[in-house]
Design a protein around this motif. Structure first.
Motif, PDB file in Angstrom:
ATOM      1  N   ARG A  27       0.836  -1.197   0.000  1.00  0.00           N
ATOM      2  CA  ARG A  27       0.000   0.000   0.000  1.00  0.00           C
ATOM      3  C   ARG A  27       0.870   1.245   0.000  1.00  0.00           C
ATOM      4  O   ARG A  27       0.650   2.192  -0.756  1.00  0.00           O
ATOM      5  N   SER A  28       1.864   1.252   0.866  1.00  0.00           N
ATOM      6  CA  SER A  28       2.727   2.425   1.059  1.00  0.00           C
ATOM      7  C   SER A  28       4.182   2.007   0.916  1.00  0.00           C
ATOM      8  O   SER A  28       4.658   1.151   1.657  1.00  0.00           O
ATOM      9  N   ASP A  49       4.586  -0.204   4.381  1.00  0.00           N
ATOM     10  CA  ASP A  49       4.693  -1.607   3.990  1.00  0.00           C
ATOM     11  C   ASP A  49       6.067  -1.914   3.411  1.00  0.00           C
ATOM     12  O   ASP A  49       6.559  -3.034   3.514  1.00  0.00           O
ATOM     13  N   GLY A  50       6.670  -0.904   2.773  1.00  0.00           N
ATOM     14  CA  GLY A  50       7.978  -1.127   2.171  1.00  0.00           C
ATOM     15  C   GLY A  50       8.793   0.156   2.105  1.00  0.00           C
ATOM     16  O   GLY A  50       8.251   1.263   2.177  1.00  0.00           O
ATOM     17  N   LEU A  51      10.102   0.001   1.997  1.00  0.00           N
ATOM     18  CA  LEU A  51      11.015   1.129   1.867  1.00  0.00           C
ATOM     19  C   LEU A  51      11.873   0.937   0.624  1.00  0.00           C
ATOM     20  O   LEU A  51      12.322  -0.182   0.336  1.00  0.00           O
ATOM     21  N   ILE A  52      12.082   2.021  -0.125  1.00  0.00           N
ATOM     22  CA  ILE A  52      13.021   1.998  -1.239  1.00  0.00           C
ATOM     23  C   ILE A  52      14.224   2.840  -0.840  1.00  0.00           C
ATOM     24  O   ILE A  52      14.129   4.064  -0.737  1.00  0.00           O
ATOM     25  N   LEU A  53      15.335   2.184  -0.565  1.00  0.00           N
ATOM     26  CA  LEU A  53      16.568   2.885  -0.216  1.00  0.00           C
ATOM     27  C   LEU A  53      17.205   3.325  -1.528  1.00  0.00           C
ATOM     28  O   LEU A  53      17.613   2.506  -2.350  1.00  0.00           O
ATOM     29  N   ASP A  54      17.282   4.635  -1.713  1.00  0.00           N
ATOM     30  CA  ASP A  54      17.553   5.197  -3.036  1.00  0.00           C
ATOM     31  C   ASP A  54      19.016   5.561  -3.245  1.00  0.00           C
ATOM     32  O   ASP A  54      19.593   6.325  -2.466  1.00  0.00           O
ATOM     33  N   LYS A  77      22.693  -5.396   7.870  1.00  0.00           N
ATOM     34  CA  LYS A  77      22.514  -5.307   9.321  1.00  0.00           C
ATOM     35  C   LYS A  77      21.094  -5.701   9.718  1.00  0.00           C
ATOM     36  O   LYS A  77      20.862  -6.261  10.797  1.00  0.00           O
ATOM     37  N   GLY A  78      20.125  -5.404   8.857  1.00  0.00           N
ATOM     38  CA  GLY A  78      18.740  -5.802   9.105  1.00  0.00           C
ATOM     39  C   GLY A  78      18.045  -4.944  10.147  1.00  0.00           C
ATOM     40  O   GLY A  78      18.423  -3.801  10.405  1.00  0.00           O
ATOM     41  N   GLY A  79      16.995  -5.509  10.744  1.00  0.00           N
ATOM     42  CA  GLY A  79      16.239  -4.795  11.764  1.00  0.00           C
ATOM     43  C   GLY A  79      14.981  -4.129  11.245  1.00  0.00           C
ATOM     44  O   GLY A  79      14.346  -3.354  11.965  1.00  0.00           O
ATOM     45  N   TYR A  80      14.585  -4.436  10.004  1.00  0.00           N
ATOM     46  CA  TYR A  80      13.415  -3.781   9.413  1.00  0.00           C
ATOM     47  C   TYR A  80      12.122  -4.571   9.597  1.00  0.00           C
ATOM     48  O   TYR A  80      11.084  -4.201   9.054  1.00  0.00           O
ATOM     49  N   GLY A  81      12.187  -5.661  10.343  1.00  0.00           N
ATOM     50  CA  GLY A  81      10.979  -6.428  10.619  1.00  0.00           C
ATOM     51  C   GLY A  81      10.354  -6.982   9.353  1.00  0.00           C
ATOM     52  O   GLY A  81      11.045  -7.508   8.483  1.00  0.00           O
ATOM     53  N   LEU A  82       9.031  -6.824   9.230  1.00  0.00           N
ATOM     54  CA  LEU A  82       8.314  -7.355   8.078  1.00  0.00           C
ATOM     55  C   LEU A  82       8.219  -6.360   6.924  1.00  0.00           C
ATOM     56  O   LEU A  82       7.557  -6.647   5.923  1.00  0.00           O
ATOM     57  N   ARG A  83       8.848  -5.219   7.070  1.00  0.00           N
ATOM     58  CA  ARG A  83       8.838  -4.250   5.958  1.00  0.00           C
ATOM     59  C   ARG A  83       9.667  -4.799   4.795  1.00  0.00           C
ATOM     60  O   ARG A  83      10.751  -5.324   4.995  1.00  0.00           O
TER      61      ARG A  83
END
Length: 304
Positions: A27-28, A49-54, A77-83
């Motif tokens: 969605r986002s 719901d998601g991230l685009i690291l640009d 490194k992680g840590g973003y959970g279910l995103r």
């Protein structure tokens, strides 16, 4: 012509390869600058719901190499959970694109976004490099369509590779290319891409809304995008996440109606009834399929 025929032939042969696209809600999906460590860290707590690291538009030329390393380390490194985490690389025809791709291909990201996609062979080249670099077979490619050539080749792009699982509208660049300033001027382009994406069962995301202070206008565009058939929207500011999540999620009434439609239809089948109605309207199999899709989306959203 021969090159195009060969390219499309490989697309269709690859289409038979085993690949299951993610059914994660989109969605986002928020763009975050790959040169800003603090922003990327903040992304771990945002309800997107998601991230685009640009690594592309949001990063200055003199910061390209630094940002590439920062993003790679951040994702590992992680840590973003279910995103869902997607990395937008620079185009392969720039001095930075292939180095971006080769470094982040095995970072563990969920997807790699490819800017300014205009032809299927661009996607095939990215896929080839990802394989060479040992990328997870489940790592998707997300294609940004943001030029007139890309719009006119939308069918070829959307039909290329199961791994090419998500299509994103680059409305800002497209507006610049067309020399237009209104959403209305993009309607034909938006619909052509949506039609192509739906033909191949791809997720398709609307472009960004630039006036982050105009939340009323933003919500209006979200509602319009959902009506057009977009599955979600790309964002440039965290203040717009909640609106997007609400608009692109099924409402409580939609969920209740979907649940009741499925139940009514199954009850009628058990009792041998040939005609099913719900709230005075005829219910056919296609309505049940739509209702099941709503319930599945609702369950996935509840899960995250």
């Amino acid at each position: 012509a021969a090159r195009q025929t060969a390219t499309l032939s490989r697309c269709f042969s690859e289409a038979a390869a085993p690949f299951v696209a993610s059914n994660h809600p989109r969605r986002s999906v928020l763009y975050m600058p790959g040169s800003n460590a603090r922003a990327m860290e903040k992304g771990k707590k945002l309800p997107a719901d998601g991230l685009i690291l640009d690594l592309e538009d949001a990063v200055a030329i003199n910061m390209k190499e630094t940002a590439r390393k920062m993003v790679n380390e951040q994702v590992r490194k992680g840590g973003y959970g279910l995103r869902e985490i997607c990395i937008r690389i620079n185009s392969l025809d720039t001095p930075w694109g292939e180095d971006d791709l080769r470094l982040v291909a095995s970072s563990g990201c969920d997807a790699i976004a490819l800017p300014k996609v205009e032809r299927a062979d661009q996607i095939l080249k990215v896929d080839q490099i990802m394989r060479e670099c040992g990328a997870n077979p489940k790592t998707e490619i997300w294609s940004l369509i943001e030029t007139p050539r890309g719009i006119l080749n939308a069918d070829e792009i959307c039909g290329c590779l199961p791994r090419n699982a998500c299509i994103i509208m680059g409305t800002s660049d497209l507006s610049k290319e067309l020399n237009v300033h209104s959403r209305r001027a993009l309607m034909t382009s938006l619909q052509l891409v949506i039609l192509a994406a739906k033909k191949y069962n791809k997720v398709v995301l609307d472009g960004v809304y630039l006036d982050v202070k105009d939340l009323e206008g933003f919500e209006k565009e979200c509602l319009e995008g959902k009506e057009f058939g977009f599955d979600g929207k790309t964002l440039i500011h965290p203040s717009t996440i909640d609106i997007t999540n609400r608009v692109f999620a099924p409402s409580e009434q939609e969920v209740e109606d979907a649940r009741n439609i499925i139940q009514c239809f199954h009850d009628a089948e058990k009792n041998g009834k040939g005609v099913v109605t719900y709230k005075g309207k005829l219910v056919e199999n296609l309505h049940v399929v739509m209702a099941e899709k709503i319930m599945k989306q609702h369950e996935l959203i509840e899960k995250i």
